[in-house]
Design an enzyme around this catalytic site. Sequence first.
Site, PDB file in Angstrom:
ATOM      1  N   LYS A   1      -0.499  86.234 -44.983  1.00 58.29           N
ATOM      2  CA  LYS A   1      -1.289  85.656 -46.128  1.00 58.29           C
ATOM      3  C   LYS A   1      -0.265  85.082 -47.122  1.00 58.29           C
ATOM      4  O   LYS A   1       0.309  85.785 -47.730  1.00 58.29           O
ATOM      5  CB  LYS A   1      -2.063  86.902 -46.540  1.00 58.29           C
ATOM      6  CG  LYS A   1      -2.986  87.578 -45.905  1.00 58.29           C
ATOM      7  CD  LYS A   1      -3.568  88.814 -46.625  1.00 58.29           C
ATOM      8  CE  LYS A   1      -4.735  89.259 -45.752  1.00 58.29           C
ATOM      9  NZ  LYS A   1      -5.379  90.576 -46.249  1.00 58.29           N
TER      10      LYS A   1
ATOM     11  N   LYS B   1     -13.350  96.926 -39.937  1.00 56.12           N
ATOM     12  CA  LYS B   1     -12.749  97.744 -40.775  1.00 56.12           C
ATOM     13  C   LYS B   1     -12.942  98.949 -40.571  1.00 56.12           C
ATOM     14  O   LYS B   1     -14.001  99.407 -40.146  1.00 56.12           O
ATOM     15  CB  LYS B   1     -13.396  97.288 -42.401  1.00 56.12           C
ATOM     16  CG  LYS B   1     -12.956  95.783 -42.912  1.00 56.12           C
ATOM     17  CD  LYS B   1     -11.453  95.899 -43.234  1.00 56.12           C
ATOM     18  CE  LYS B   1     -11.090  94.612 -43.934  1.00 56.12           C
ATOM     19  NZ  LYS B   1      -9.689  94.396 -44.328  1.00 56.12           N
TER      20      LYS B   1
ATOM     21  N   ASP C   1       0.035  93.981 -42.645  1.00 56.05           N
ATOM     22  CA  ASP C   1      -0.536  93.084 -43.584  1.00 56.05           C
ATOM     23  C   ASP C   1       0.006  93.604 -44.924  1.00 56.05           C
ATOM     24  O   ASP C   1       1.203  93.105 -45.404  1.00 56.05           O
ATOM     25  CB  ASP C   1      -2.110  93.472 -43.707  1.00 56.05           C
ATOM     26  CG  ASP C   1      -2.820  92.524 -44.769  1.00 56.05           C
ATOM     27  OD1 ASP C   1      -2.123  92.173 -45.426  1.00 56.05           O
ATOM     28  OD2 ASP C   1      -3.821  92.637 -44.674  1.00 56.05           O
TER      29      ASP C   1
ATOM     30  N   LYS D   1     -13.001  91.810 -35.923  1.00 62.48           N
ATOM     31  CA  LYS D   1     -12.005  92.622 -36.463  1.00 62.48           C
ATOM     32  C   LYS D   1     -12.825  93.430 -37.157  1.00 62.48           C
ATOM     33  O   LYS D   1     -13.506  93.294 -38.169  1.00 62.48           O
ATOM     34  CB  LYS D   1     -10.999  91.988 -37.269  1.00 62.48           C
ATOM     35  CG  LYS D   1     -10.047  93.099 -38.243  1.00 62.48           C
ATOM     36  CD  LYS D   1      -9.052  92.188 -38.895  1.00 62.48           C
ATOM     37  CE  LYS D   1      -8.986  92.366 -40.516  1.00 62.48           C
ATOM     38  NZ  LYS D   1      -7.916  91.676 -41.078  1.00 62.48           N
TER      39      LYS D   1
ATOM     40  N   SER E   1     -13.785  89.111 -39.861  1.00 62.69           N
ATOM     41  CA  SER E   1     -13.431  90.574 -40.327  1.00 62.69           C
ATOM     42  C   SER E   1     -14.692  91.107 -40.717  1.00 62.69           C
ATOM     43  O   SER E   1     -15.342  90.634 -41.608  1.00 62.69           O
ATOM     44  CB  SER E   1     -12.699  90.443 -41.360  1.00 62.69           C
ATOM     45  OG  SER E   1     -12.390  91.474 -41.885  1.00 62.69           O
TER      46      SER E   1
ATOM     47  N   ASP F   1      -8.743  97.289 -38.782  1.00 65.65           N
ATOM     48  CA  ASP F   1      -7.878  97.160 -39.855  1.00 65.65           C
ATOM     49  C   ASP F   1      -8.288  98.378 -41.001  1.00 65.65           C
ATOM     50  O   ASP F   1      -9.376  98.636 -41.324  1.00 65.65           O
ATOM     51  CB  ASP F   1      -8.069  95.949 -40.681  1.00 65.65           C
ATOM     52  CG  ASP F   1      -7.153  95.699 -41.819  1.00 65.65           C
ATOM     53  OD1 ASP F   1      -6.583  96.308 -42.236  1.00 65.65           O
ATOM     54  OD2 ASP F   1      -7.349  94.436 -42.505  1.00 65.65           O
TER      55      ASP F   1
ATOM     56  N   GLY G   1      -7.081  86.511 -44.268  1.00 66.62           N
ATOM     57  CA  GLY G   1      -7.976  86.065 -45.583  1.00 66.62           C
ATOM     58  C   GLY G   1      -8.252  86.853 -46.463  1.00 66.62           C
ATOM     59  O   GLY G   1      -7.978  88.206 -46.290  1.00 66.62           O
TER      60      GLY G   1
ATOM     61  N   GLU H   1      -4.247  97.022 -37.529  1.00 69.57           N
ATOM     62  CA  GLU H   1      -3.787  96.605 -38.840  1.00 69.57           C
ATOM     63  C   GLU H   1      -3.477  97.736 -39.873  1.00 69.57           C
ATOM     64  O   GLU H   1      -4.611  98.298 -40.301  1.00 69.57           O
ATOM     65  CB  GLU H   1      -4.555  95.436 -39.179  1.00 69.57           C
ATOM     66  CG  GLU H   1      -4.186  94.685 -40.297  1.00 69.57           C
ATOM     67  CD  GLU H   1      -5.092  93.352 -40.748  1.00 69.57           C
ATOM     68  OE1 GLU H   1      -5.623  92.742 -39.824  1.00 69.57           O
ATOM     69  OE2 GLU H   1      -4.896  93.067 -41.824  1.00 69.57           O
TER      70      GLU H   1
END
Length: 388
Positions: free
Chosen positions: A275, A173, A251, A171, A145, A198, A303, A224
């Site tokens: 998670k 952000k 998420d 991934k 990520s 995400d 995570g 996400e």
Amino acid sequence: MLPPRELPPLRLRRATLRELELPLVHPFATSFGVERRRRLLLLALEEVGGKVGWAECVAGRDPLYSSESVSTAREMLRRYLLPLLGTVPETTPERFLTAAGAYRGHPMAKATVEMALWDLSARVLRTPLCRLLGGRDRPIPVGVSVGLEASPQALVDQVAAYRTAGYGRIKLKVTPRKDEAYVAQVRRTFPDIPLWIDANQAYALEDLSRLARWAARYRVQLIEQPFPEDRLVWHARLARRLRPPTRLCLDESVTGPGRLEEALALRAIGVLNLKPGRVGGLGPSLELHARAARAGIPVWCGGMLETGVGRSHNLSLATLDGFILPSDLSASDRYYREDLVEPPFALGPGSTLRPRPGPGIGVDPVEARVARWTRRQWELPFPSAARN
Ligand code: OSB
Ligand code: MG
């Protein structure tokens, strides 16, 4: 799946809660803020036979990802949750959660105790946690990520470094101010890599069409949590607009089994980021995993920049069938120069991590490192349990 094994009732002697701060190797920026140092709570639960179970709390320093923070979790643990352990003489993860259910919310604080009890149960049974959870030791596909960067080129440089280190899917952000131009440049530089994004809730309903368009254009496989946590209807509207290979992943929205049920009913979810810390522990995670499997929803393990302690719990969970997509479980050196555990987690062939073979989570934090990064600590003895 095998029925979960009967867990041994645990008699606890003492709880030790520590607050640590560890520098990250690289600042981690998201739509909700930047973390340069990770502040975390580390819990050790010792039973009367001398075995110790470990867990870390995933709450961030400030209540930005969710309403919990290190300070709210510390307060919950010290004032309510740890004292509960003294009132239940023979405890299990499930009995603890039942008792803790009297208090609303605070899933991350509750998960800290629940996960330490799972580790301790597995150690008492002398079995790896992954086996106790119903999984099996196998290489777990993982990705990385990547936080927000100052420019598209800086982001490309980061991605290049992670690709060189061996990571498969990436991934990114994103936030409305840093999205299309950034993803476009990464896609142009790496035409074939699996790309996820995400947003950590940063988008509004009016962004929906633009988001769907550029995600398709740059072959983003997974979006996400674009919208606020409680906007399941917005997520459903976006999900209806997406075409393969793009899928919608939740998420923050999925805080427990009830929320997953609602998301399924509304068709607001295509993939589940699971998670354990977010959903109140490993028991609730097993329930969500089973429900997602029945609904045909793929799951992967998210995570929260954990140290080797939390990473080990997450990896154990990710050994269950159904964790098909690559998880956000990277090697220790992606986060910390020196992990709390030894040996550190290293990336294996094909962008994978392996759980540790020993009992429980298979790792013990290195005492000197824990001491070095500890800011404060609290001891809570359970004299009545020890006397029984
Ligand atoms: O939204 O998945 C998230 C880190 C902190 C808080 C929220 C998130 C994340 C990550 C990092 O994406 C995943 C990791 O631990 O590698
Ligand atoms: Mg996320």
